[in-house]
Design an enzyme around this catalytic site. Structure first.
Site, short mmCIF file in Angstrom:
data_model
loop_
_atom_site.label_atom_id
_atom_site.label_comp_id
_atom_site.label_asym_id
_atom_site.label_seq_id
_atom_site.Cartn_x
_atom_site.Cartn_y
_atom_site.Cartn_z
N ASP A 1 0.86 -1.19 0.00
CA ASP A 1 0.00 0.00 0.00
C ASP A 1 0.90 1.24 0.00
O ASP A 1 1.95 1.24 -0.61
CB ASP A 1 -0.92 -0.05 1.23
CG ASP A 1 -2.26 0.62 0.99
OD1 ASP A 1 -2.28 1.85 0.80
OD2 ASP A 1 -3.29 -0.08 0.98
N ASN B 1 -14.44 1.04 -6.43
CA ASN B 1 -15.33 2.08 -5.94
C ASN B 1 -15.99 2.85 -7.08
O ASN B 1 -15.32 3.25 -8.04
CB ASN B 1 -14.57 3.09 -5.07
CG ASN B 1 -14.09 2.49 -3.77
OD1 ASN B 1 -14.53 1.43 -3.36
ND2 ASN B 1 -13.15 3.18 -3.13
N HIS C 1 -3.43 5.95 3.95
CA HIS C 1 -4.20 4.80 3.50
C HIS C 1 -3.64 3.48 4.01
O HIS C 1 -4.37 2.64 4.55
CB HIS C 1 -4.28 4.78 1.97
CG HIS C 1 -5.25 3.79 1.45
ND1 HIS C 1 -4.90 2.50 1.13
CD2 HIS C 1 -6.57 3.88 1.21
CE1 HIS C 1 -5.96 1.85 0.70
NE2 HIS C 1 -7.00 2.67 0.73
N SER D 1 -11.72 -0.49 0.03
CA SER D 1 -10.41 -0.65 0.66
C SER D 1 -10.56 -1.16 2.08
O SER D 1 -9.98 -2.16 2.48
CB SER D 1 -9.64 0.67 0.68
OG SER D 1 -9.02 0.93 -0.54
#
Length: 377
Positions: free
Chosen positions: A57, A183, A91, A246
């Site tokens: 990530d 998304n 994130h 996520s």
């Protein structure tokens, strides 16, 4: 969207967000998904002991609520500290916290689904920009070399020959790969690698358990998990609030960690099968494109008698009460296009004031004629 919340004082979450949170003293109360998924009950059965989860990530900051479970990782792009423990986007730290934050005691601080699992941080995507498929591929290869049990990918995009090969190698190495479905409105269909049939594709639900409007639907979706108003850790000891697949993916990865810890001899394919077979059916009866097989059910996944894959109900014999029927000892307590043009790799969750949006998607196929699980209480 997500806002950063300092460890001791609340800040405005921005337009359209909920009321501010007062940091470590209240974050646990804001984590509604813990109660919705009956995490406290599940923790009597498993807390992720002995399991390691790779999080490729934006890196993972050594947050006080997560520090004890953070391993030394790697950076696969320039500009990092070299060990994956740097995150200026929030994130990656948020995803890691959803999986394995241990909190601070006395019900303070953030709590993950598997608070005794270890996190392998892998910095594969620069803040506020798209990553490259080969950077993710290198991160997956590193995770394989470190013998992780789960790889949680809260991002999606195009593939490359190297990335597709790396994901395939992870699967062949008995690693459960979980990824975000994608998304809306940015994505119109399930993204790679969640689109692979051997990856667990994760969609999202809201606080009421209904399909989250942000979550992409499609035939690849396997399961769903909470994806709205999700609170977790962030950089500099702060907290974040976000929405998107996520977070749902990271939550699903935490669920996988609990299963792998409780059933250490269960192969990855059966772990995925146990997760989907025990899910709470939503929408039309059976699997559907919005909910997959349903919402993850942690307690059922840790206690149900689940016949192994391909084992017909006519020949299934009931195990003793409390004993998993899959052959494992319980521990206490679309395939990617390898020739695709390399484009950007985009995380799919959304963190308000925290940076780029990111998502995890994953999926597993259960035969429609497999018998339903029987729950042992």
């Amino acid at each position: 969207m997500a806002s950063l919340l300092p460890p001791t004082a609340g800040v405005s979450a921005g337009p359209g967000a909920t009321a501010p949170t007062a940091g470590a003293s209240q974050i646990r109360g804001d984590q509604w998904h813990l109660r919705y998924l009956k995490v406290a009950e599940a923790h009597h059965l498993s807390q992720g002991e002995g399991v390691s989860v790779a999080v490729p990530d934006t890196g993972v900051s050594p947050h006080p609520d997560l520090l004890r479970n953070l391993l030394s990782g790697i950076d696969t792009i320039p500009g990092g500290s070299g060990d994956g423990q740097q995150d200026r986007d929030s994130h990656g730290t948020s995803m890691a916290g959803l999986i394995a934050a241990h909190g601070r005691g006395n019900n303070t601080g953030a709590l993950g689904l598997a608070p005794r699992a270890k996190i392998l941080p892998i910095f594969v995507s620069p803040p506020q920009s798209d990553g490259a498929p080969d950077a993710l591929a290198e991160g997956v290869e590193f995770a394989i070399s470190r013998g992780v049990d789960v790889i949680s990918i809260s991002s999606g995009g195009s593939t490359s020959t190297r990335l597709d090969r790396a994901i395939g190698t992870a699967i062949a190495s008995d690693i459960v790969v979980v990824a975000a479905a994608g998304n809306k409105p940015e994505d119109s269909r399930v993204t790679y690698p969640a689109s692979r049939s051997d990856v667990i594709a994760v969609g999202g639900v809201d606080r009421s358990g209904r399909h989250a409007t942000v979550s992409v639907a499609g035939p690849e979706v396997d399961i769903v998990a909470p994806a709205v108003d999700i609170y977790s850790t962030s950089y500099d000891g702060k907290y974040s609030k976000g929405e998107g697949t996520s977070g749902a993916t990271a939550i699903a990865a935490g669920a996988v960690a609990l299963i792998r810890s409780r059933f250490p001899d269960l192969p990855a394919s059966e772990v995925a099968h146990r997760l989907t077979a025990t899910a709470v059916d939503k929408g039309p009866p059976g699997r559907d494109d919005q909910y997959g097989y349903g919402v993850i059910d942690l307690v059922a996944a840790l206690t149900a008698d689940v016949p192994p894959l391909g084992f017909g109900s006519a020949t299934a014999s009931a195990p003793a009460a409390g004993t998993p029927s899959t052959t494992a000892a319980a521990r206490p307590g679309d395939d990617g296009d390898g020739g695709a043009t390399v484009r950007g790799w985009v995380t799919l969750g959304v963190l308000v004031a925290a940076g780029t949006a990111w998502v995890l998607i994953a999926r597993h196929r259960r035969r429609s004629d497999d018998p339903p699980p029987r729950i042992s209480r």
